[in-house]
Design a protein around this motif. Structure first.
Motif, mmCIF file in Angstrom:
data_model
loop_
_atom_site.group_PDB
_atom_site.id
_atom_site.type_symbol
_atom_site.label_atom_id
_atom_site.label_comp_id
_atom_site.label_asym_id
_atom_site.label_seq_id
_atom_site.Cartn_x
_atom_site.Cartn_y
_atom_site.Cartn_z
ATOM 1 N N GLU A 229 0.807 -1.211 0.000
ATOM 2 C CA GLU A 229 0.000 0.000 0.000
ATOM 3 C C GLU A 229 0.846 1.269 0.000
ATOM 4 O O GLU A 229 0.477 2.270 -0.598
ATOM 5 N N PHE A 274 -1.679 5.454 -3.420
ATOM 6 C CA PHE A 274 -2.852 6.150 -3.927
ATOM 7 C C PHE A 274 -3.218 7.379 -3.079
ATOM 8 O O PHE A 274 -4.310 7.905 -3.179
ATOM 9 N N ARG A 285 -7.351 5.438 -7.815
ATOM 10 C CA ARG A 285 -7.486 4.025 -8.171
ATOM 11 C C ARG A 285 -8.221 3.856 -9.496
ATOM 12 O O ARG A 285 -7.891 2.974 -10.300
ATOM 13 N N TRP A 288 -5.688 4.646 -12.131
ATOM 14 C CA TRP A 288 -4.692 3.583 -12.228
ATOM 15 C C TRP A 288 -5.238 2.356 -12.956
ATOM 16 O O TRP A 288 -4.534 1.718 -13.731
ATOM 17 N N ASP A 289 -6.504 2.013 -12.720
ATOM 18 C CA ASP A 289 -7.103 0.827 -13.324
ATOM 19 C C ASP A 289 -7.643 1.070 -14.718
ATOM 20 O O ASP A 289 -8.074 0.129 -15.392
ATOM 21 N N ALA A 389 0.197 -3.711 -7.026
ATOM 22 C CA ALA A 389 -0.631 -2.513 -7.190
ATOM 23 C C ALA A 389 -1.808 -2.772 -8.093
ATOM 24 O O ALA A 389 -2.874 -2.176 -7.947
ATOM 25 N N ARG A 390 -1.653 -3.671 -9.039
ATOM 26 C CA ARG A 390 -2.733 -3.965 -9.952
ATOM 27 C C ARG A 390 -3.782 -4.809 -9.263
ATOM 28 O O ARG A 390 -4.918 -4.877 -9.655
#
Length: 390
Positions: A229, A274, A285, A288-289, A389-390
């Protein structure tokens, strides 16, 4: 490595592979020493011709740099092409017949190989298995600009010019280069061990631990621990027992080196990947995704939120990321900072790059090319921090 250092390393390899003596102009066409050195210089600079990808688009360059022209799989083909060109371009004065391409093939391949090796020792990442894989490999022992590394090459070339009949200066220089990389390998191991020891003392769960090389010394590092994290990192010098004092008259090398503290005095920082604000963390998030951000998931090694803001509507806002690889103490700005914005949850994301003079919108028709999950996973598979992280 910078292109000039690459080219000079190729010239050094060319001097080592050059014929021991130059033939008479009346003898059958053979290559001369200057031809082989010139071929090595040009061949070692060739892989960085991929800068032309920048004329297509910014992201095409980001995704393609250190790709096909840096591939060990394609090296024999590039060597063949270059050898053929050199046999036509590097003809000795007064000699009608051109030298055969075979005379340049070995030096072309060797110069390409030393260029690839010079990029592999940095941490930027090199796609040596292109086009079969876009995974980036990097040993990470050496900062991208290393004055000692370049100086050893220049010294070898100067010594070779002074002792023209001897290949020993070139050979010694190449051995010293390998030794200098070995020193960096030792420093890297010490930095990683310091990070592991810190994590153990603090009870930090280790998902990934690494170290990023820094300028001015092979013992200057940014040690990094990722706990799934948060990133915990410190700028350290693994051989220093006291901080390096600075005065106004100190040279730039000393100023670059001073921020790296002894391991025992390291100032560890930590930052959530994040961010700490729940409202903006949700936006971060989502960015990022996003499929439009796959290129950055593939590229970044230590991605961390750079800035974020929630929009007026649910699901809207902006978030940008930076890579701790490029956070160098003393630099006012950081490279490779990208993010996405959208005005509503059902609106398309818009890509931007954060620059010194503010936000710059990036319009790239090929933005979604990197959205293929297989391509994204190929980039993350080699680094636990990105995979987690994914």
């Amino acid at each position: 490595m910078d292109t000039l250092t690459h080219a000079l390393s190729g010239a050094l390899v060319g001097r080592l592979l050059a014929p021991s003596a130059s033939p008479s102009v009346l003898s059958p066409p053979r290559v001369r020493t200057w031809q082989v050195v010139a071929a090595g210089f040009l061949a070692a600079a060739f892989p960085d011709m991929d800068f032309v990808l920048g004329y297509i688009s910014e992201l095409t360059y980001l995704r393609g740099h250190r790709g096909l022209t840096h591939s060990i799989l394609l090296l024999p083909l590039w060597g063949l092409l270059l050898a053929w060109l050199f046999s036509r371009l590097l003809r000795p004065p007064g000699v009608a017949a051109r030298p055969d391409w075979k005379a340049f093939y070995a030096v072309s391949c060797a110069a390409l190989a030393i260029h690839i090796a010079g990029d592999l020792i940095t941490q930027f990442g090199t796609m040596i298995l292109a086009p079969l894989s876009d995974r980036r490999f990097g040993i990470g022992t050496t900062f991208i600009i290393d004055l000692v590394f370049t100086g050893l090459i220049v010294a070898g070339l100067i010594a070779s010019a002074c002792w023209r009949r001897s290949k020993l200066p070139a050979a010694v220089s190449l051995v010293l280069l390998a030794g200098w990389v070995g020193v960096g390998w030792i420093g890297r191991g010490e930095a990683v061990e310091a990070a592991r020891a810190y994590a153990a003392r603090q009870g930090i769960p280790v998902v990934a631990v690494d170290a990023a090389p820094r300028p001015a010394s092979p013992f200057n590092w940014t040690a990094i621990v990722f706990d799934g994290e948060r990133y915990h990192y410190a700028h350290i010098n693994t051989r220093r027992s006291e901080p390096l004092p600075l005065t106004g008259d100190d040279n730039f090398i000393r100023r670059f080196s001073a921020p790296y503290l002894p391991v025992a005095m390291a100032q560890w920082e930590n930052t959530p990947m994040f961010g700490g604000d729940p409202a903006t963390a949700a936006v971060a998030r989502a960015v990022w995704d996003s499929p439009q951000f796959a290129f950055y998931r593939w590229f970044a090694m230590f991605p961390v939120l750079d800035q974020a803001s929630a929009g007026s509507q649910p699901g809207s806002g902006c978030a940008g990321f930076r890579d701790l690889r490029f956070d160098t103490p003393g630099r006012a700005s950081f490279g490779f900072r990208y993010g996405l914005c959208r005005e509503a949850a059902d609106a398309p994301w818009r890509l931007y790059a954060e620059a010194e003079n503010g936000r710059r919108w990036v319009d790239d028709a090929n933005l979604a090319v990197g959205a293929d999950p297989g391509a994204a996973q190929a980039g993350t598979a080699g680094h636990p921090a990105r995979a987690a992280a994914r």
